[in-house]
Design a protein around this motif. Sequence first.
Motif, PDB file in Angstrom:
ATOM      1  N   TYR A  16       1.232  -1.151  -0.674  1.00 55.00           N
ATOM      2  CA  TYR A  16      -0.258  -0.217  -0.247  1.00 55.00           C
ATOM      3  C   TYR A  16       0.431   1.472   0.003  1.00 55.00           C
ATOM      4  O   TYR A  16       1.108   1.323   0.842  1.00 55.00           O
ATOM      5  N   VAL A  17       1.084   1.937  -1.233  1.00 50.23           N
ATOM      6  CA  VAL A  17       1.779   3.527  -1.232  1.00 50.23           C
ATOM      7  C   VAL A  17       0.988   4.347  -1.160  1.00 50.23           C
ATOM      8  O   VAL A  17      -0.525   4.416  -2.726  1.00 50.23           O
ATOM      9  N   TRP A  18       0.953   5.198  -0.219  1.00 53.38           N
ATOM     10  CA  TRP A  18      -0.223   6.577  -0.072  1.00 53.38           C
ATOM     11  C   TRP A  18       0.713   8.043  -0.637  1.00 53.38           C
ATOM     12  O   TRP A  18       1.430   8.035   0.293  1.00 53.38           O
ATOM     13  N   VAL A  19       0.092   8.687  -0.982  1.00 54.54           N
ATOM     14  CA  VAL A  19       0.376  10.175  -1.264  1.00 54.54           C
ATOM     15  C   VAL A  19       0.471  11.094  -1.112  1.00 54.54           C
ATOM     16  O   VAL A  19      -0.777  11.451  -1.686  1.00 54.54           O
ATOM     17  N   CYS A  20       0.408  11.477   0.317  1.00 58.67           N
ATOM     18  CA  CYS A  20      -0.378  13.080   0.728  1.00 58.67           C
ATOM     19  C   CYS A  20       0.381  13.999   1.069  1.00 58.67           C
ATOM     20  O   CYS A  20       0.674  14.062   1.067  1.00 58.67           O
TER      21      CYS A  20
END
Length: 265
Positions: free
Chosen positions: A214-218
């Motif tokens: 899971y990769v989340w760019v915030c």
Amino acid sequence: MQRELITYPDQRLMAEAVAARTLLTINDVLCDPDRRRVDLAVTGGTDGTAILSAMADSPLLDSVDWHRVHVWWSDERFVPADSDERNDRGAMAALLNRLIASGAMDAAQIHPMPADTRSSREAANASGQETAQVLMDAASHYQMELLHELGQDAAMDIMLFGLGPDGHVASLFPDRREVLIDDPELLVVGLDGSPKPPARRLTMTIPFIRRTSYVWVCGSRQAKAQAMDATFHASCDPHAPASWLDATRQLLWIGDRASTVQARH
Ligand SMILES: O=C1O[C@H](COP(=O)(O)O)[C@@H](O)[C@H](O)[C@H]1O
């Protein structure tokens, strides 16, 4: 992997939602009976730290079996361990000190990147070559720790990134050679001359990040709008480092109304 763009009304709600998403995903991964642990990589910066603070305040915090969670950093500023510039100091203050103090986590489950142990005088007087060697040693030390803990196929389960206004994530900055590293054996590297101070840093590499589930760019607020647009819509653009990210299960760009307005058009 297909990317998805998620918009929350404002920065606070974005941080709370990513915090809840992180805590629920940790629980989901741990539901697998074959799973012993979850490995989470966190980051620094405004959004990264706001998300960790929101995790500390979340009603879901105690639903996690923290004894099975290990925390890593996708990048770190290579300065002394007691410097306020370090990403780990912010994360410890926002969330991790509390989990250790309550007995929910053991300090051995927290894996900070190495700090610069030289005196400020030694660091200032070192040649470029000496500093490059110190950075290389620190990066390989962290890589060894990853391999020791997770084996040859080391990978993170969840990586939380804070997007910089220039499109950087971790310490992968626009048009720098670290962005182009494609050696799958190189998990962590050092860099000197970062365009954003401090100059010396350690960062996980693109090949390693891309193995993450899971990769989340915030990124929140108007200051991140251009970077959200440029990185969400591009692929492998050296000028937009976040555009190189990928994941094995879920790849999200997460922002608020102000940061995603351009990316949505
Ligand atoms: O220098 C860094 O910057 C980014 C983003 O920071 P922000 O304050 O613009 O949100 C951060 O995610 C990264 O870990 C850090 O080293």
